[in-house]
Write a protein that holds these residues in place. Structure first.
Motif, PDB file in Angstrom:
ATOM      1  N   UNK A  68       0.831  -1.207   0.000  1.00 45.57           N
ATOM      2  CA  UNK A  68       0.000   0.000   0.000  1.00 45.57           C
ATOM      3  C   UNK A  68       0.862   1.253   0.000  1.00 45.57           C
ATOM      4  N   UNK A  69       1.876   1.295   0.872  1.00 47.63           N
ATOM      5  CA  UNK A  69       2.717   2.483   0.966  1.00 47.63           C
ATOM      6  C   UNK A  69       3.577   2.651  -0.282  1.00 47.63           C
ATOM      7  N   UNK A  70       4.132   1.531  -0.790  1.00 51.24           N
ATOM      8  CA  UNK A  70       4.955   1.625  -1.996  1.00 51.24           C
ATOM      9  C   UNK A  70       4.150   2.175  -3.167  1.00 51.24           C
ATOM     10  N   UNK A  71       2.912   1.708  -3.303  1.00 54.54           N
ATOM     11  CA  UNK A  71       2.065   2.176  -4.400  1.00 54.54           C
ATOM     12  C   UNK A  71       1.714   3.659  -4.237  1.00 54.54           C
ATOM     13  N   UNK A  72       1.444   4.071  -3.008  1.00 46.49           N
ATOM     14  CA  UNK A  72       1.151   5.482  -2.766  1.00 46.49           C
ATOM     15  C   UNK A  72       2.353   6.351  -3.114  1.00 46.49           C
ATOM     16  N   UNK A  73       3.549   5.888  -2.721  1.00 46.72           N
ATOM     17  CA  UNK A  73       4.768   6.641  -3.040  1.00 46.72           C
ATOM     18  C   UNK A  73       4.989   6.721  -4.549  1.00 46.72           C
ATOM     19  N   UNK A  74       4.764   5.606  -5.242  1.00 41.35           N
ATOM     20  CA  UNK A  74       4.972   5.593  -6.689  1.00 41.35           C
ATOM     21  C   UNK A  74       3.974   6.493  -7.412  1.00 41.35           C
ATOM     22  N   UNK A  75       2.737   6.494  -6.951  1.00 40.68           N
ATOM     23  CA  UNK A  75       1.734   7.386  -7.552  1.00 40.68           C
ATOM     24  C   UNK A  75       2.200   8.837  -7.514  1.00 40.68           C
ATOM     25  N   UNK A  76       2.819   9.211  -6.398  1.00 36.77           N
ATOM     26  CA  UNK A  76       3.299  10.580  -6.264  1.00 36.77           C
ATOM     27  C   UNK A  76       4.548  10.812  -7.113  1.00 36.77           C
ATOM     28  N   UNK A  77       5.432   9.823  -7.139  1.00 43.58           N
ATOM     29  CA  UNK A  77       6.702   9.983  -7.852  1.00 43.58           C
ATOM     30  C   UNK A  77       6.510  10.125  -9.357  1.00 43.58           C
ATOM     31  N   UNK A  78       5.535   9.411  -9.944  1.00 44.43           N
ATOM     32  CA  UNK A  78       5.378   9.488 -11.397  1.00 44.43           C
ATOM     33  C   UNK A  78       4.928  10.866 -11.841  1.00 44.43           C
ATOM     34  N   UNK A  79       4.460  11.681 -10.905  1.00 42.18           N
ATOM     35  CA  UNK A  79       4.096  13.051 -11.255  1.00 42.18           C
ATOM     36  C   UNK A  79       5.265  14.012 -11.130  1.00 42.18           C
ATOM     37  N   UNK A  80       6.367  13.555 -10.516  1.00 40.98           N
ATOM     38  CA  UNK A  80       7.493  14.445 -10.235  1.00 40.98           C
ATOM     39  C   UNK A  80       8.782  14.033 -10.927  1.00 40.98           C
ATOM     40  N   UNK A  81       8.993  12.735 -11.107  1.00 44.42           N
ATOM     41  CA  UNK A  81      10.270  12.237 -11.607  1.00 44.42           C
ATOM     42  C   UNK A  81      10.160  11.826 -13.074  1.00 44.42           C
ATOM     43  N   UNK A  82      11.237  11.997 -13.791  1.00 39.87           N
ATOM     44  CA  UNK A  82      11.312  11.563 -15.177  1.00 39.87           C
ATOM     45  C   UNK A  82      11.585  10.069 -15.282  1.00 39.87           C
ATOM     46  N   UNK A  83      12.248   9.520 -14.255  1.00 42.08           N
ATOM     47  CA  UNK A  83      12.637   8.111 -14.290  1.00 42.08           C
ATOM     48  C   UNK A  83      12.600   7.539 -12.877  1.00 42.08           C
ATOM     49  N   UNK A  84      11.998   6.353 -12.727  1.00 40.98           N
ATOM     50  CA  UNK A  84      11.941   5.650 -11.444  1.00 40.98           C
ATOM     51  C   UNK A  84      12.472   4.248 -11.664  1.00 40.98           C
ATOM     52  N   UNK A  85      13.389   3.821 -10.808  1.00 41.38           N
ATOM     53  CA  UNK A  85      14.014   2.507 -10.945  1.00 41.38           C
ATOM     54  C   UNK A  85      13.675   1.650  -9.734  1.00 41.38           C
ATOM     55  N   UNK A  86      13.016   0.503  -9.972  1.00 39.84           N
ATOM     56  CA  UNK A  86      12.667  -0.444  -8.918  1.00 39.84           C
ATOM     57  C   UNK A  86      13.688  -1.579  -8.928  1.00 39.84           C
ATOM     58  N   UNK A  87      14.437  -1.718  -7.833  1.00 35.04           N
ATOM     59  CA  UNK A  87      15.531  -2.682  -7.764  1.00 35.04           C
ATOM     60  C   UNK A  87      15.255  -3.682  -6.643  1.00 35.04           C
ATOM     61  N   UNK A  88      15.549  -4.959  -6.888  1.00 34.59           N
ATOM     62  CA  UNK A  88      15.375  -5.969  -5.852  1.00 34.59           C
ATOM     63  C   UNK A  88      15.733  -7.356  -6.344  1.00 34.59           C
ATOM     64  N   UNK A  89      15.822  -8.295  -5.406  1.00 35.13           N
ATOM     65  CA  UNK A  89      16.214  -9.663  -5.727  1.00 35.13           C
ATOM     66  C   UNK A  89      15.119 -10.345  -6.536  1.00 35.13           C
ATOM     67  N   UNK A  90      15.429 -11.474  -7.202  1.00 38.87           N
ATOM     68  CA  UNK A  90      14.405 -12.198  -7.961  1.00 38.87           C
ATOM     69  C   UNK A  90      13.221 -12.589  -7.080  1.00 38.87           C
TER      70      UNK A  90
END
Length: 509
Positions: free
Chosen positions: A164-186
């Protein structure tokens, strides 16, 4: 979700809402309404919950709703489902009533006794007929014709938990950032998180984007080929942008940028780190230039990148304060992971928390161990936990095979082996000072502080170890996920303990 290339993005029913799933619960049909069926009401309330919260109803929630609709008590619902009475009544139901109160309550509290009344009230009149239609006749939620999805096939998100929190943060970021990178293990859910974000954005009344474009680049195409494919896919929905394709790479990039300027795209490049993993310096440099141009030129589109590793080539873009955000995706929180395990019939709270801790909330790892418990132990968790072991999935093993054979330096391998041995012996995280001192003593050499720091930074970047900062002393300690520890100590392919590595001390169960 149905993400067919070149078609409009619809929001079909959650696969868990199929008639087979709904009628598969052996609840007695009681007091059935002649004007609206449960399946019809469920279509509507599931869509309302999705619009409100960004998630679909889980199978366990649907089970409670179906039983409540048929006037069953919690004991009956639990008996006719794979879930425990305690989980359904104490953990799931209170949260479900909260969600429904906020969604369909219209200022009133929704609870078990009045649920049916609220479901019938919110179901549109178009569903009300004297003869209830079959589940196949129920129309899907209306599509949003202003949005289109093009490109490849994202992962299925019908079973999506938490975030829930990650999605809320991403919703806000796509309005501000040109590029968002999601990194993590398989298996941690990077691609699923990106797909879920698209599902949420697609139902906004004032959409941020005109198009969503999904492209997997795990095959590491050449820059000019990737750009050409992106241009062609955009032109399938915007024929007015049918510009001639230049011969040279930089000209093609210029055409792509013009397309991104003409419409607002959310462009997802899945497994983008594969573009930088080849030992082709010229190709890596071309991709660095490609991303730099996408970040520096003016447009209203956004790049969403998913990968296991954040490439070194992006460091210069961050230092130059370009519009790029790096996010490290971790496992599910305890509540979401418990929901995932409960959906597989695993409901013992203490045992499930042990599994969540062992697999660090990684949804793929938890699903895999749940499937093995059901297959090999007949779903009997007690027998499994009496003979408990740590499974290393094929995805994690393949990743670690590559790390120990192609990526890690001698020092980095030695750090990993040392941590695995120490943690196996005393189960405690290792401080930086202890790590420096003991590795020098074991290796009988002088390991400089700067070399150790750089090696640890690289290992953290690769998501191979985890650092913990003490809240008071601020001391940094390091530890390994149990799955990675077991891989190192068992060394299934013989890739870990080479002639220049430290000897192992123990074998994990």
């Amino acid at each position: 979700m149905d993400f067919n290339a070149g078609q409009r993005l619809n929001l079909p029913l959650n696969p868990s809402l199929s008639s087979a799933t709904i009628t598969g619960r052996n609840f007695p049909e009681q007091n059935c309404s002649k004007t609206v069926t449960f399946e019809e009401a469920l279509v509507v309330v599931d869509d309302l919950v999705f619009t409100k919260t960004g998630r679909r109803l889980s199978e366990a929630e649907i089970t409670v709703l179906k039983g409540t609709w048929n006037d069953c008590d919690y004991e009956e619902i639990a008996e006719n489902s794979p879930y425990s009475l305690n989980y359904l009544q104490r953990r799931l139901a209170p949260q479900l009533w909260d969600v429904l109160s906020a969604t369909i309550g219209n200022g009133e509290r929704v609870y078990k006794k009045n649920l049916r009344n609220f479901l019938e009230l919110v179901t549109p009149k178009k569903y009300h007929t004297q003869t209830a239609p079959s589940a196949k006749q129920v129309p899907p939620p209306p599509s949003n014709d202003s949005l289109q999805f093009i490109g490849g096939q994202p992962p299925d998100i019908s079973s999506f938990y938490g975030r829930v929190q990650e999605l809320a943060d991403l919703e806000e970021l796509v309005t501000k950032q040109r590029c968002i990178s999601l990194i993590g293990v398989p298996g941690v859910g990077k691609s699923a998180l990106a797909a879920k974000l698209i599902a949420i954005l697609s139902v906004k009344s004032q959409p941020r984007f005109d198009y969503f474009l999904w492209k997997s680049v795990s095959h590491a195409p050449l820059v000019q080929d990737l750009v050409a494919e992106l241009i062609e896919q955009i032109q399938t929905v915007e024929p007015s942008l049918n510009l001639n394709l230049p011969e040279y790479t930089q000209g093609r990039i210029a055409v792509l940028i013009k397309q991104l300027q003409s419409r607002r795209f959310l462009l997802v490049l899945d497994e983008f780190d594969a573009l930088f993993q080849k030992n082709n310096f010229e190709q890596r440099l071309e991709y660095e230039t490609f991303f730099r141009r996408l970040l520096e030129d003016q447009h209203e589109s956004c790049l969403l990148l998913t990968g296991r590793v954040f490439p070194n080539e992006f460091d210069s873009l961050i230092r130059a304060k370009r519009s790029i955000q790096y996010i490290k995706i971790k496992g599910l929180d305890a509540d979401a992971a418990m929901q995932l395990l409960a959906a597989q019939g695993l409901t013992n709270p203490q045992k499930c928390h042990d599994l969540i801790r062992t697999y660090s909330g990684n949804p793929l790892e938890l699903e895999t161990v749940g499937e093995r418990i059901n297959y090999f132990f007949g779903g009997n968790t007690e027998i499994f936990f009496e003979n408990q072991t740590t499974f290393v999935s094929s995805e994690i093993e393949a990743m670690l095979d590559k790390m120990f054979t192609q990526v890690l330096s001698k020092i980095q391998r030695q750090i990993m082996i040392y941590l695995a041995n120490e943690i196996a012996s005393n189960s405690q995280p290792i401080s930086f000072v202890k790590l420096l001192t003991n590795m020098n003593q074991r290796d009988k050499a002088s390991l400089s502080t700067s070399k150790l720091v750089k090696a640890l930074e690289k290992l953290e970047r690769l998501s191979l170890l985890e650092s913990i900062k003490h809240p008071i002393t601020k001391e940094i300690t390091f530890t390994l996920q149990p799955v990675i520890k077991k891989y190192i100590l068992t060394d299934p392919q013989g890739f870990v303990h080479t002639s220049d590595a430290l000897p192992t001390l123990a074998i994990a169960s």
